[in-house]
Design a protein around this motif. Structure first.
Motif, PDB file in Angstrom:
ATOM      1  N   ALA A  32     -24.856  49.332  -4.748  1.00 13.25           N
ATOM      2  CA  ALA A  32     -25.057  49.494  -3.307  1.00 13.25           C
ATOM      3  C   ALA A  32     -26.447  50.052  -2.997  1.00 13.25           C
ATOM      4  O   ALA A  32     -27.112  49.600  -2.059  1.00 13.25           O
ATOM      5  N   THR A  33     -26.867  51.029  -3.789  1.00 20.70           N
ATOM      6  CA  THR A  33     -28.198  51.607  -3.587  1.00 20.70           C
ATOM      7  C   THR A  33     -29.278  50.568  -3.835  1.00 20.70           C
ATOM      8  O   THR A  33     -30.233  50.442  -3.059  1.00 20.70           O
ATOM      9  N   ALA A  34     -29.128  49.809  -4.918  1.00 20.48           N
ATOM     10  CA  ALA A  34     -30.103  48.774  -5.240  1.00 20.48           C
ATOM     11  C   ALA A  34     -30.159  47.719  -4.146  1.00 20.48           C
ATOM     12  O   ALA A  34     -31.239  47.269  -3.744  1.00 20.48           O
ATOM     13  N   ALA A  35     -28.987  47.319  -3.663  1.00 14.44           N
ATOM     14  CA  ALA A  35     -28.940  46.297  -2.614  1.00 14.44           C
ATOM     15  C   ALA A  35     -29.605  46.789  -1.331  1.00 14.44           C
ATOM     16  O   ALA A  35     -30.375  46.058  -0.686  1.00 14.44           O
ATOM     17  N   GLY A  36     -29.315  48.025  -0.960  1.00 12.84           N
ATOM     18  CA  GLY A  36     -29.893  48.585   0.259  1.00 12.84           C
ATOM     19  C   GLY A  36     -31.403  48.715   0.175  1.00 12.84           C
ATOM     20  O   GLY A  36     -32.123  48.358   1.118  1.00 12.84           O
ATOM     21  N   LEU A  37     -31.898  49.199  -0.957  1.00 13.24           N
ATOM     22  CA  LEU A  37     -33.343  49.369  -1.125  1.00 13.24           C
ATOM     23  C   LEU A  37     -34.060  48.021  -1.185  1.00 13.24           C
ATOM     24  O   LEU A  37     -35.150  47.868  -0.631  1.00 13.24           O
ATOM     25  N   ALA A  38     -33.444  47.054  -1.863  1.00  9.73           N
ATOM     26  CA  ALA A  38     -34.048  45.718  -1.926  1.00  9.73           C
ATOM     27  C   ALA A  38     -34.126  45.098  -0.533  1.00  9.73           C
ATOM     28  O   ALA A  38     -35.139  44.488  -0.163  1.00  9.73           O
ATOM     29  N   ALA A  39     -33.059  45.250   0.229  1.00 11.29           N
ATOM     30  CA  ALA A  39     -33.031  44.704   1.593  1.00 11.29           C
ATOM     31  C   ALA A  39     -34.102  45.354   2.464  1.00 11.29           C
ATOM     32  O   ALA A  39     -34.846  44.664   3.190  1.00 11.29           O
ATOM     33  N   LEU A  40     -34.206  46.677   2.385  1.00 10.53           N
ATOM     34  CA  LEU A  40     -35.221  47.384   3.174  1.00 10.53           C
ATOM     35  C   LEU A  40     -36.628  46.982   2.757  1.00 10.53           C
ATOM     36  O   LEU A  40     -37.508  46.751   3.590  1.00 10.53           O
TER      37      LEU A  40
END
Length: 202
Positions: A32-40
């Motif tokens: 979830a953290t990786a997905a959120g940071l990649a999206a941002l």
């Protein structure tokens, strides 16, 4: 707004794949953290392009760097490792993105700078590890070659600036942490990202 949402979803979708690879390399990261940071990160990159920061043919390079950098930085922060499952595929991936940028309008000089940057940046880090083995890990050296290609494509000043920024960021992390080993990979990745998203002329 819908365009940015689609971009963010596409970037986030890369995180489970990277997390799966890292889990099999015994370096799991929070998906979830990786997905959120990649999206941002990719949303910021897209915004930079739409604001006229650079031409559209450059977009694949910082976008790809973002989705590669996020899981690698998380893995290094959590496990003090930059696993081969991501550092080695970065070479052909960045090569393809840089090749597309060169063909799309960057010209052959962009590809030439990328090759030279990979040799210079990667060679310098390999030399540092050879002279002072405890200063850099093997993963840092493997990562530096592919990042050098991206930085070289961004312009000659990016190579020197990224080196300086990475060193400063690692020093800041060391001062904040005070104890234990401080990974250099996150600082290296962050410095490269900044230099690629905000390239200087050169």
């Amino acid at each position: 707004m819908i365009f940015f949402l689609l971009i963010a979803v596409a970037a986030a979708a890369t995180a489970p794949v990277a997390a799966w690879a890292l889990r099999h390399a015994a370096a799991p990261i929070p998906v979830a953290t990786a997905a959120g940071l990649a999206a941002l990160g990719v949303t910021a990159v897209t915004g930079r392009w739409l604001s006229g920061g650079w031409p559209g043919w450059w977009l694949p390079v910082p976008a790809l760097l973002t989705v590669v950098a996020v899981p690698l930085a998380l893995a290094d922060l959590r496990h003090l490792r930059l696993p081969d499952v991501l550092t080695l595929p970065a070479y052909p991936l960045f090569g393809a993105a840089i090749g597309a940028a060169a063909l799309g309008g960057g010209g052959p000089s962009l590809a030439v700078r990328a090759v030279a940057g990979a040799l210079l940046f990667g060679g310098a880090h390999a030399a540092v590890r050879q002279l002072a083995p405890g200063s850099l890990g093997a993963g840092d050296v493997k990562l530096s070659g592919s990042l050098g290609a991206v930085l070289g494509a961004a312009g000659w000043p990016a190579l020197a600036l990224a080196t300086l920024l990475a060193a400063l960021l690692t020093l800041v992390m060391a001062a904040a942490r005070r104890t234990g080993r401080v990974p250099h990979g996150p600082a290296l990745l962050a410095a490269a990202w900044l230099c690629v998203v905000f390239p200087l002329a050169g």
